[in-house]
Design a protein around this motif. Structure first.
Motif, PDB file in Angstrom:
ATOM      1  N   LEU A 131      38.384  51.769  21.203  1.00  0.00           N
ATOM      2  CA  LEU A 131      37.295  52.304  22.257  1.00  0.00           C
ATOM      3  C   LEU A 131      36.233  51.259  22.451  1.00  0.00           C
ATOM      4  O   LEU A 131      35.183  51.594  22.886  1.00  0.00           O
ATOM      5  N   ASN A 132      37.053  50.112  22.929  1.00  0.00           N
ATOM      6  CA  ASN A 132      35.904  48.930  23.567  1.00  0.00           C
ATOM      7  C   ASN A 132      36.246  49.126  25.118  1.00  0.00           C
ATOM      8  O   ASN A 132      37.045  49.737  25.671  1.00  0.00           O
ATOM      9  N   LEU A 133      34.746  48.833  25.471  1.00  0.00           N
ATOM     10  CA  LEU A 133      34.530  49.079  27.232  1.00  0.00           C
ATOM     11  C   LEU A 133      34.640  47.751  27.879  1.00  0.00           C
ATOM     12  O   LEU A 133      34.147  46.750  27.347  1.00  0.00           O
ATOM     13  N   THR A 134      35.079  47.824  29.167  1.00  0.00           N
ATOM     14  CA  THR A 134      34.927  46.729  30.055  1.00  0.00           C
ATOM     15  C   THR A 134      34.223  47.036  31.235  1.00  0.00           C
ATOM     16  O   THR A 134      34.244  48.365  31.779  1.00  0.00           O
ATOM     17  N   ASP A 135      33.128  46.336  31.600  1.00  0.00           N
ATOM     18  CA  ASP A 135      32.323  46.536  33.000  1.00  0.00           C
ATOM     19  C   ASP A 135      33.172  46.627  33.882  1.00  0.00           C
ATOM     20  O   ASP A 135      33.485  45.490  34.557  1.00  0.00           O
ATOM     21  N   LEU A 136      33.422  47.809  34.474  1.00  0.00           N
ATOM     22  CA  LEU A 136      34.487  47.923  35.669  1.00  0.00           C
ATOM     23  C   LEU A 136      33.825  47.489  36.941  1.00  0.00           C
ATOM     24  O   LEU A 136      34.685  46.586  37.696  1.00  0.00           O
ATOM     25  N   GLU A 137      32.581  47.373  37.190  1.00  0.00           N
ATOM     26  CA  GLU A 137      32.031  47.047  38.648  1.00  0.00           C
ATOM     27  C   GLU A 137      32.012  45.296  38.468  1.00  0.00           C
ATOM     28  O   GLU A 137      32.510  44.689  39.616  1.00  0.00           O
TER      29      GLU A 137
ATOM     30  N   LEU B 204      43.280  46.362  33.197  1.00  0.00           N
ATOM     31  CA  LEU B 204      42.139  46.641  32.211  1.00  0.00           C
ATOM     32  C   LEU B 204      42.574  48.002  31.479  1.00  0.00           C
ATOM     33  O   LEU B 204      42.945  48.763  32.278  1.00  0.00           O
ATOM     34  N   GLU B 205      42.123  48.279  30.284  1.00  0.00           N
ATOM     35  CA  GLU B 205      42.140  49.732  29.801  1.00  0.00           C
ATOM     36  C   GLU B 205      40.634  49.800  29.191  1.00  0.00           C
ATOM     37  O   GLU B 205      40.137  48.727  28.536  1.00  0.00           O
TER      38      GLU B 205
ATOM     39  N   GLU C  11      37.446  35.321  33.884  1.00  0.00           N
ATOM     40  CA  GLU C  11      37.101  34.244  34.613  1.00  0.00           C
ATOM     41  C   GLU C  11      37.695  32.934  34.238  1.00  0.00           C
ATOM     42  O   GLU C  11      38.338  32.247  34.581  1.00  0.00           O
ATOM     43  N   LYS C  12      37.532  32.864  32.812  1.00  0.00           N
ATOM     44  CA  LYS C  12      38.112  31.657  32.086  1.00  0.00           C
ATOM     45  C   LYS C  12      39.731  31.695  32.102  1.00  0.00           C
ATOM     46  O   LYS C  12      40.457  30.712  31.993  1.00  0.00           O
ATOM     47  N   ALA C  13      40.255  33.148  31.824  1.00  0.00           N
ATOM     48  CA  ALA C  13      42.091  33.051  31.979  1.00  0.00           C
ATOM     49  C   ALA C  13      42.556  32.962  33.409  1.00  0.00           C
ATOM     50  O   ALA C  13      43.679  32.933  33.323  1.00  0.00           O
ATOM     51  N   ILE C  14      41.775  32.971  34.431  1.00  0.00           N
ATOM     52  CA  ILE C  14      42.154  32.917  35.843  1.00  0.00           C
ATOM     53  C   ILE C  14      43.056  31.536  35.846  1.00  0.00           C
ATOM     54  O   ILE C  14      42.369  30.454  35.652  1.00  0.00           O
ATOM     55  N   LYS C  15      44.221  31.665  36.449  1.00  0.00           N
ATOM     56  CA  LYS C  15      45.047  30.375  36.624  1.00  0.00           C
ATOM     57  C   LYS C  15      45.338  30.368  38.066  1.00  0.00           C
ATOM     58  O   LYS C  15      45.139  31.482  38.938  1.00  0.00           O
ATOM     59  N   LYS C  16      46.128  29.418  38.592  1.00  0.00           N
ATOM     60  CA  LYS C  16      46.428  29.258  40.086  1.00  0.00           C
ATOM     61  C   LYS C  16      47.341  30.557  40.304  1.00  0.00           C
ATOM     62  O   LYS C  16      47.508  31.030  41.515  1.00  0.00           O
ATOM     63  N   ASN C  17      48.310  30.766  39.413  1.00  0.00           N
ATOM     64  CA  ASN C  17      49.182  31.928  39.450  1.00  0.00           C
ATOM     65  C   ASN C  17      48.874  33.350  39.129  1.00  0.00           C
ATOM     66  O   ASN C  17      49.586  34.485  39.209  1.00  0.00           O
TER      67      ASN C  17
ATOM     68  N   VAL D  23      43.046  38.989  26.786  1.00  0.00           N
ATOM     69  CA  VAL D  23      41.742  38.601  26.726  1.00  0.00           C
ATOM     70  C   VAL D  23      40.889  39.818  26.380  1.00  0.00           C
ATOM     71  O   VAL D  23      41.313  40.954  26.695  1.00  0.00           O
ATOM     72  N   ASP D  24      39.774  39.499  25.589  1.00  0.00           N
ATOM     73  CA  ASP D  24      38.876  40.481  25.358  1.00  0.00           C
ATOM     74  C   ASP D  24      37.961  40.557  26.851  1.00  0.00           C
ATOM     75  O   ASP D  24      37.184  39.942  26.799  1.00  0.00           O
ATOM     76  N   THR D  25      38.490  41.776  27.498  1.00  0.00           N
ATOM     77  CA  THR D  25      37.810  41.850  28.742  1.00  0.00           C
ATOM     78  C   THR D  25      36.483  42.544  28.750  1.00  0.00           C
ATOM     79  O   THR D  25      35.749  42.657  29.711  1.00  0.00           O
ATOM     80  N   SER D  26      35.911  42.828  27.450  1.00  0.00           N
ATOM     81  CA  SER D  26      34.595  43.412  27.431  1.00  0.00           C
ATOM     82  C   SER D  26      33.443  42.394  27.405  1.00  0.00           C
ATOM     83  O   SER D  26      32.395  42.532  27.897  1.00  0.00           O
ATOM     84  N   ASP D  27      34.021  41.192  27.510  1.00  0.00           N
ATOM     85  CA  ASP D  27      33.188  39.937  27.938  1.00  0.00           C
ATOM     86  C   ASP D  27      33.694  39.187  29.054  1.00  0.00           C
ATOM     87  O   ASP D  27      34.780  38.842  29.227  1.00  0.00           O
TER      88      ASP D  27
END
Ligand code: P1T
Length: 377
Positions: A148-154, A140-141, A128-134, A119-123
């Motif tokens: 050079l896309n960023l993900t908000d780590l906090e 993250l990269e 949250e949408k991808a979370i499953k029971k397992n 998934v595009d973790t920059s959003d």
């Protein structure tokens, strides 16, 4: 302690036998034991090696973590992390990662019953949408290789904590000098130490840092049980290299900023991807969670012939895989580092045939700029 003081001293004390200031290369496979069950804490080279332990303590200090666990390559480190989960478990991964990480997860570990969602973790809402029971891990990269896309780590760390997931960050592109994911709440940091940490293009290595006793205990067990450990000589080379990490990264930052500005202002490239540019979609986040923008730039020249001309004619940049060394490298992600990613995925991410990746070294930047200008003539 400040970063440079730790880089030069952490994990390193003069050798008790000779007083040698530099940690020796303990090039030994085994250790003499006094009697049955009585030894100095060193039994076998795969399990304990003082050169490796010094490196692990050094990088742990630089990443503000408690434990470092070193491996024979970045991918060996990534593979070790799959030992934290079991068949039937699910992992959420940034959709643009190093091609080898994609290959390991999709084309190797999937066959062992692990399930991956890309998934595009920059959003953050995509996590949250991808979370499953397992779901167990979020990998993250940031910034990603090569877009050079960023993900908000906090933000990502908070989602993981709320959902009882372990957050992992591949911090290779930033090095511990420019970004410390553990201080932003993430659980595990991973590096291909082949890159900036070693910085001299003469070692393949990987390292994981964590402050969790439980995660450390399991990964230490896996390091020994699976056995993908780095050699004492490679550990010594990396330990020597971290001493100059701060000064190298400062120069990488300066040179890359100037080269990115040149690529934009000269209008040679159609699109320039560099988090230091105000036009980069995640520039504000970059200023918030990073202490510099790093040495990696990708540029789309809009025409494969122009890309080929640059790749072929540059004289100072070397056409080759890898990044993060003092010498500048240039590469073609679509056919090199990301060749194992299916073409339709690459197209979606922007990894086109005309995309060129620059690992900007610490040479004189005027020479690097002229090199690109001359390549096009
Ligand atoms: O090559 P190795 O030490 O096994 O590290 C793998 C790896 C992990 N993570 C990132 C972000 C990486 O960029 C890499 C390796 N990358 C290259 C070889 C490259 O040219 O992009």
């Amino acid at each position: 302690m400040g970063f440079s003081t730790d880089a030069i001293h952490a994990g390193q004390t003069p050798d008790p036998v000779t007083g040698a200031v530099i940690v020796p290369i303990y090039q030994t496979s085994t250790y003499a034991q006094e009697e049955l069950g009585k030894h100095k804490g060193y039994e076998y080279g795969r399990t304990q090696n003082l050169t490796r332990q010094s490196l692990e303590a050094n990088i742990a200090a630089l990443e503000k973590g408690k434990y470092g666990i070193a491996f024979g390559s970045g991918l060996a480190a990534t593979h070790a992390l799959t030992g934290l989960i079991k068949a039937g478990d699910h992992v959420i991964v940034s959709n643009n990662v190093y091609g080898g990480t994609y290959r390991l997860f999709e084309l190797v570990m999937k066959d062992y019953g692990l399930d991956f969602s890309w998934v595009d973790t920059s959003d953050l809402s995509n996590i949250e949408k991808a979370i499953k029971k397992n779901t167990k891990l979020v990998y993250l990269e940031t910034p990603t290789n090569p877009m050079l896309n960023l993900t908000d780590l906090e933000g990502a760390a908070n989602i993981c904590k709320k959902n009882n997931l372990t957050s992992i960050v591949d911090n290779t592109f930033m090095s511990p000098y420019l970004q410390n994911p553990l201080t932003l709440g993430c659980d595990i940091v991973l590096h291909s130490s082949t890159k900036y940490i070693n910085g001299h293009s003469d070692v393949i290595g990987g390292i994981i840092v964590t402050s969790s006793d439980k995660i450390h205990e399991r990964l230490r067990y896996i390091q020994n049980a699976v056995g993908a450990v780095p050699s004492p000589f490679d550990c010594w080379l990396v330990l020597r290299s971290t001493k100059t990490l701060a000064v190298r990264m400062e120069r990488h930052n300066q040179n890359a900023m100037k080269l990115a500005e040149f690529l934009v202002e000269s209008e040679i490239a159609k699109k320039v991807y560099y988090p230091g540019l105000r036009t980069h979609p995640h520039h504000e986040l970059a200023k918030k969670q990073m202490r510099g923008f790093g040495g990696m730039i990708s540029a789309d020249f809009g025409d494969i012939e122009i890309a080929k001309k640059i790749l072929k004619n540059v004289k100072i940049f070397t056409l080759g895989e890898s990044l993060g060394g003092v010498e500048s490298l240039i590469s073609h992600p679509a056919s090199m580092t990301h060749a194992s990613v299916p073409k339709e995925e690459r197209d979606k991410l922007g990894i086109t045939e005309s995309l060129v990746r620059f690992s900007v070294g610490i040479e004189d930047v005027e020479d690097l700029i002229s090199d690109i200008e001359n390549a096009l003539k």
